[in-house]
Design an enzyme around this catalytic site. Structure first.
Site, PDB file in Angstrom:
ATOM      1  N   GLU A  33       9.134   1.831  11.203  1.00  0.00           N
ATOM      2  CA  GLU A  33       9.804   3.001  11.377  1.00  0.00           C
ATOM      3  C   GLU A  33       9.100   4.343  11.500  1.00  0.00           C
ATOM      4  O   GLU A  33       8.481   4.610  10.413  1.00  0.00           O
ATOM      5  CB  GLU A  33      10.766   3.050  10.082  1.00  0.00           C
ATOM      6  N   LYS A  83       0.867  -1.176   0.159  1.00  0.00           N
ATOM      7  CA  LYS A  83       0.080  -0.023   0.020  1.00  0.00           C
ATOM      8  C   LYS A  83       0.757   1.184  -0.194  1.00  0.00           C
ATOM      9  O   LYS A  83       1.628   1.624   1.046  1.00  0.00           O
ATOM     10  CB  LYS A  83      -0.761  -0.111   1.419  1.00  0.00           C
ATOM     11  N   CYS A 112      12.939  11.359   7.755  1.00  0.00           N
ATOM     12  CA  CYS A 112      12.690  10.829   8.960  1.00  0.00           C
ATOM     13  C   CYS A 112      14.060  11.149   9.928  1.00  0.00           C
ATOM     14  O   CYS A 112      13.620  11.445  11.227  1.00  0.00           O
ATOM     15  CB  CYS A 112      12.340   9.346   9.111  1.00  0.00           C
TER      16      CYS A 112
END
Length: 497
Positions: A268, A193, A302
Site C-alpha cells: 500500500e 518491523k 495515504c
C-alpha cells in the site's frame, strides 16, 4: 493557550529503553546500538529502541520459521486460533489507556482523535479476523477432463509461511492490526518491523499477543531504520511474503529486494487523492468534508484528499469556506482535549512539507492561508490552502504527506474525471454532488481503490482497501485482506471408479 506556551509532557511513566521481541526473548541489538524515539509534539527524545542488524533480523526470521515448521500455531484448530485472536482484542481494550499514551506521544496525534477515529478500529480488526479463521476453507471439485472420473479432487487453503510486516509511522498500531490480524488468522508466523519513528506500540502489541496465548516465535518484532532492518527482512530468503505500507519509492526498492526468492508482496503505497466538488453539491457538507479529508492527522494519511477539484461556478465560495475551516483548526499537543490535529512526525517531514509549498510559490501558486510553521515546540505546520496551481507542479503531482491542499477549477464532468485521473496514483477519492446518477458514473470512472460519494470515506474492516496504478498491489481488510496470507493447493486423489 498561546502557540508559544510550553506544553509539559504527560506524567504517565514510559520505559526509557525498549527491547525487541524475538521468540520468547526480550533483547537489545547484537551490536549494542540504540536509536532515539522522539515526541514530535515537543521535539525531544523520550525513549530508545535497539537498532537491529542483519544478524538480529536473521534470529527473528529463524524464530518465525521454527514456529511455522513445528506447527505450534498453524497446526492449531481454527476454533483455538480464533479464541486467541478474540483474546488479543480484549487485551487491546483492557490496555487501551496505555496504548493510547504510547501511540499519541510517539506519533503526535491528539488523544481525542486517537480515541474517536483510530483505536476503535484496532480491536475491531482482530475480532473480524477471529471470525474469518472459521471461514478459511477449500472446496470439492468435479473434474472435467477425460479419464478423471475416478478422482476425488479438492482444494486446501494454507498459510503462505513467514510474513514480514513493515509498518508506517502515520497510524502505526492501526496499520499493524490490518496486517497482523489476517496473518495470524491465516496461520502465518511473522516478523514485524515498525517505522523507526514509531516503534513502541508494535513492541507492546507483541507482548499482548504472547499474553493472549500466541506461541513464542509467531510474532517477532525487530526495530531499526528502514534501509538496514527493513531491507534485511525484504531480502531474507526465508521470508515468504512481505506486507508493506509506505512510500512508492520504498515500494519499488522492495521489488528489487524480493527477487532473491520471489517472495510475495502486498504494497500500500502513495496517494494523491482527488476530492471532486460539483456545482450542485451541498457545500455545507462538502467544505467541511474536504477539510477533514486533508487536515485530519495533519494530512499524514495515504488517502488524504490533497487535490481539491471544484466546479468553476462555486470555486470562490469553496476556497473561501475551506480557508475559514483551515484557520479554525486547533493545533495542539496530544493532551490538549480541544486539539484537532497534532504535529508532523519529524523536523525532516516538516521541512519536506514546507519545501513543497515554497516550490509551489516559486512556480506561481498562491497560498490562501497557512504555509508556515507556528512558533512553538514540536513539528507543527499550519493547515494550508493553495490555489492558482496547474497540473504540472510538484505540489499537485507528488505526495506531500502534510496538511496542504491544492485547489483547481474544472468546467464540466468530463474534465473533472480527466483531472482526477491525471496522476500516477490511485488510492482513494471522493465525489460531491446531489445527482446520484452522476455520482455513480463518476465514481466508476475514477481510477482508485476507494471512492466516497458525499463523504471522503474512512476505511472499514469489512471493506477492502488498496490502490490502483502506483498506489500499490493487493488489498487489506475485508475478506480480500486474508488472501495475501494464504496459498491455494489442489489435491487429486485416485479412487476406484
Amino acid at each position: 493557550m498561546s502557540e508559544r506556551e510550553h506544553v509539559q509532557p504527560s506524567v504517565q511513566p514510559v520505559r526509557d529503553k525498549w527491547q525487541m521481541v524475538i521468540g520468547d526473548d526480550h533483547r537489545g541489538a547484537s551490536s549494542g546500538e540504540w536509536i532515539d524515539v522522539v515526541d514530535p509534539g515537543l521535539g525531544e527524545p523520550f525513549a530508545q529502541v535497539p537498532q537491529a542488524s542483519d544478524r538480529d533480523v536473521d534470529d527473528a526470521v529463524r524464530a518465525a520459521r521454527a514456529s511455522f515448521d513445528d506447527l505450534r500455531w498453524r497446526g492449531w484448530s481454527a476454533d483455538r486460533r480464533s479464541q486467541v485472536l478474540w483474546r488479543i482484542a480484549e487485551l487491546i481494550e483492557q490496555n487501551a489507556a496505555e496504548l493510547a499514551e504510547l501511540e499519541t506521544r510517539n506519533q503526535g496525534m491528539p488523544l481525542a482523535f486517537a480515541k474517536a477515529h483510530v483505536f476503535p478500529g484496532i480491536a475491531r480488526t482482530f475480532r473480524y479476523y477471529a471470525g474469518a479463521v472459521e471461514r478459511i476453507e477449500g472446496r470439492a471439485v468435479e473434474l472435467r477432463s477425460p479419464g478423471t472420473r475416478g478422482f476425488h479432487a479438492y482444494t486446501r487453503r494454507e498459510p503462505v509461511g513467514v510474513a514480514g510486516v513493515i509498518v508506517p509511522w502515520n497510524g502505526p498500531l492501526l496499520s499493524l492490526s490490518w496486517k497482523l490480524a489476517p496473518a495470524l488468522a491465516a496461520g502465518c508466523s511473522t516478523v514485524v518491523k515498525p517505522a523507526e519513528e514509531t516503534p513502541l506500540t508494535a513492541i507492546r502489541l507483541a507482548e499482548i499477543c504472547l499474553e493472549a496465548g500466541v506461541p513464542p516465535g509467531v510474532v517477532n518484532v525487530v526495530t531499526g531504520v528502514g534501509h538496514v532492518t527493513g531491507a534485511a527482512i525484504a531480502a531474507h530468503l526465508d521470508v515468504d511474503k512481505v506486507s508493506f505500507t509506505g512510500s512508492t519509492e520504498v515500494g519499488r526498492s522492495l521489488l528489487q529486494a524480493a527477487q532473491g526468492n520471489l517472495k510475495k508482496l502486498t504494497l500500500e503505497l502513495g496517494g494523491k487523492s482527488p476530492v471532486v466538488v460539483f456545482e450542485d453539491a451541498d457545500l455545507s457538507s462538502a467544505i467541511p468534508g474536504a477539510a477533514a479529508a486533508i487536515f485530519s492527522n495533519a494530512g499524514q494519511i495515504c488517502t488524504a484528499g490533497s487535490r481539491l477539484l471544484v466546479h468553476e461556478s462555486v470555486i470562490d465560495e469553496v476556497v473561501e469556506g475551506l480557508a475559514r475551516a483551515a484557520d479554525a483548526v486547533r493545533l495542539g499537543y496530544r493532551t490538549d482535549e480541544q486539539a484537532q490535529i497534532g504535529p508532523l512526525i519529524s523536523h525532516r517531514q516538516r521541512e519536506r512539507v514546507s519545501g513543497y509549498v515554497e516550490q509551489g510559490i516559486r512556480d506561481g501558486a498562491e497560498v490562501v492561508t497557512g504555509g508556515t510553521a507556528p512558533a512553538r515546540e514540536g513539528f507543527f505546520y499550519r493547515p494550508t490552502v493553495v490555489k492558482g496551481v496547474d497540473p504540472t507542479m510538484s505540489l499537485v503531482r507528488e505526495e506531500i504527506f502534510g496538511p496542504v491542499v491544492a485547489v483547481m477549477p474544472f468546467a464540466d464532468e468530463s474534465q473533472a474525471v480527466a483531472m482526477a485521473n491525471d496522476t500516477d496514483y490511485g488510492l482513494a477519492g471522493s465525489v460531491w454532488t446531489a445527482d446520484i446518477d452522476r455520482a455513480h458514473r463518476v465514481a466508476a470512472q475514477i481510477r482508485a481503490g476507494r471512492i466516497g460519494v458525499n463523504v471522503h470515506a474512512s476505511p472499514d474492516v469489512a471493506m477492502p482497501t488498496g490502490g490502483f496504478k502506483q498506489s500499490g498491489w493487493g488489498r487489506e481488510l475485508g475478506p480480500d485482506g486474508l488472501d495475501p496470507y494464504l496459498e491455494t493447493k489442489s489435491v487429486y486423489v485416485a479412487v476406484d471408479a
